[in-house]
Scaffold this active site. Structure first.
Site, PDB file in Angstrom:
ATOM      1  N   ASN A   6      51.329  64.744   0.611  1.00  0.00           N
ATOM      2  CA  ASN A   6      51.400  66.190   0.115  1.00  0.00           C
ATOM      3  C   ASN A   6      49.849  66.647   0.518  1.00  0.00           C
ATOM      4  OD1 ASN A   6      49.228  68.134  -1.769  1.00  0.00           O
ATOM      5  ND2 ASN A   6      51.110  67.607  -3.048  1.00  0.00           N
ATOM      6  N   GLY A  13      54.351  61.452   4.957  1.00  0.00           N
ATOM      7  CA  GLY A  13      55.154  62.463   3.395  1.00  0.00           C
ATOM      8  C   GLY A  13      54.150  62.461   2.053  1.00  0.00           C
ATOM      9  N   SER A  42      38.653  61.269   1.284  1.00  0.00           N
ATOM     10  CA  SER A  42      38.749  62.200   2.384  1.00  0.00           C
ATOM     11  C   SER A  42      38.754  63.419   1.172  1.00  0.00           C
ATOM     12  CB  SER A  42      39.973  62.550   2.382  1.00  0.00           C
ATOM     13  OG  SER A  42      39.606  63.598   3.551  1.00  0.00           O
ATOM     14  N   HIS A  63      32.824  66.671   6.229  1.00  0.00           N
ATOM     15  CA  HIS A  63      33.510  65.706   6.127  1.00  0.00           C
ATOM     16  C   HIS A  63      32.976  64.307   6.134  1.00  0.00           C
ATOM     17  CE1 HIS A  63      35.662  62.474   9.028  1.00  0.00           C
ATOM     18  NE2 HIS A  63      37.032  63.367   7.683  1.00  0.00           N
ATOM     19  N   THR A  83      36.771  57.269   4.164  1.00  0.00           N
ATOM     20  CA  THR A  83      37.045  55.621   3.791  1.00  0.00           C
ATOM     21  C   THR A  83      37.877  55.463   3.297  1.00  0.00           C
ATOM     22  OG1 THR A  83      35.275  55.908   2.414  1.00  0.00           O
ATOM     23  CG2 THR A  83      34.819  55.859   3.919  1.00  0.00           C
ATOM     24  N   HIS A  93      34.105  73.128   3.083  1.00  0.00           N
ATOM     25  CA  HIS A  93      33.414  74.395   3.360  1.00  0.00           C
ATOM     26  C   HIS A  93      31.984  75.662   2.642  1.00  0.00           C
ATOM     27  CE1 HIS A  93      36.276  73.689   7.354  1.00  0.00           C
ATOM     28  NE2 HIS A  93      37.072  73.361   5.990  1.00  0.00           N
ATOM     29  N   HIS A 111      21.578  61.317  10.264  1.00  0.00           N
ATOM     30  CA  HIS A 111      21.962  60.487  11.074  1.00  0.00           C
ATOM     31  C   HIS A 111      20.595  59.097  10.782  1.00  0.00           C
ATOM     32  CE1 HIS A 111      25.249  61.399  14.269  1.00  0.00           C
ATOM     33  NE2 HIS A 111      24.368  62.908  13.667  1.00  0.00           N
TER      34      HIS A 111
END
Length: 280
Positions: free
Chosen positions: A265, A263, A104, A118, A121, A108, A151
């Site tokens: 981090n 649960g 992930s 962003h 996968t 910024h 795109h």
């Protein structure tokens, strides 16, 4: 957490390899800007609700001259979903056992002319096995050239896997990355897919191509805009837009909810939030 099978191990290895490729490219951009910024990595472990070890991950964060804040996280977790949450997960309603591995990323940027981005996968196993994820561009100041570049690259990497892949998953991203209470999209879109199941090898290649498309397009866009002059009005527009981004991630984002419910981090889950934002 149960030992990984061959598919689980293969997927985990790719996501960790992709993390290394992306982080190296982002650090190279910082060097080009005259910055010595680098990623700081923090490993974390998860305890399953059963009390057994539940896997963990590595949070990577860099704060630099070009990347005001970028997080690149990988995780591999497993165990049992708690309570009613299992019913919301594909294939977990009758058996709450699960495995998940993925990457992930949220960036910024310091310059409002450089789009935030962003990418995520993942591979999940319940009573079913599937891939998911995508990438979407989030510019405070959109440029048609950048949107078209992003795109077109995604489409070029989607087309070998299915003639309808780009159009189908672009629409999914347009529908998903929408802020109903603001009646606007959070950016200029990209692709988003979930529950991609069936042929593991073919689907895995598609998921890998999402990562390759990201590496092909986003660093090029960053280099195109990172030296652009900007005004106080540009900065104000970026901070207001970041507020919208934060609203989406805290109210609607399924990945945020999944991390909190399993649960994960907390710092890794909330690394998607911008360092500064405004609500006028």
């Amino acid at each position: 957490m149960a030992p990984l099978d061959e598919q689980q191990s293969t997927a985990r290895s790719w996501f960790e390899h992709l993390r290394d490729l992306i982080c190296a490219e982002f650090v190279a951009i910082e060097r080009e800007a005259g910055s010595d910024a680098d990623f700081e990595y923090l490993s974390w472990d998860r305890t399953d609700p059963s009390g057994e070890p539940g896997g963990g991950g590595v949070r990577g964060v860099m704060k630099g001259k070009v990347f005001e804040k970028v997080g690149v996280n990988v995780s591999t977790v497993g165990g049992t979903f708690e309570g009613e949450f299992a019913k919301s997960i594909h294939g977990a309603a009758e058996d709450p056992g699960f495995f998940a591995t993925g990457i992930s990323l949220v960036a910024h940027m310091a310059n409002p002319h450089v789009p935030a981005v962003h990418m995520n996968t993942r591979f999940l196993v319940t009573t079913k096995r599937w891939f998911g994820g995508g990438a979407d561009l989030n510019p405070p100041i959109p440029y048609d050239e950048d949107t078209a570049d992003f795109h077109a690259t995604l489409k070029a990497h989607c087309d070998p896997h299915g003639a309808d892949y780009y159009d189908r998953f672009k629409k999914w991203a347009d529908d998903y990355f929408y802020i109903p209470h603001r009646q606007c999209h959070r950016g200029v879109g990209g692709i988003f897919a979930d529950h991609v199941e069936g042929d593991f090898d073919a689907n895995f290649e598609f998921i890998k191509d999402i990562g390759r498309a990201f590496l092909d397009s986003y660093p090029r866009i960053v280099r195109r805009r990172m030296h652009s002059p900007f005004t106080e009005a540009d900065m104000a527009q970026m901070l207001t837009w970041r507020g919208r981004y934060a609203e989406f991630n805290l109210v609607y984002d399924r990945g945020t909810l999944f991390g909190l419910k399993t649960g994960g981090n907390i710092d890794a889950i909330l690394m998607s939030l911008p360092p500064l934002a405004t609500w006028a």
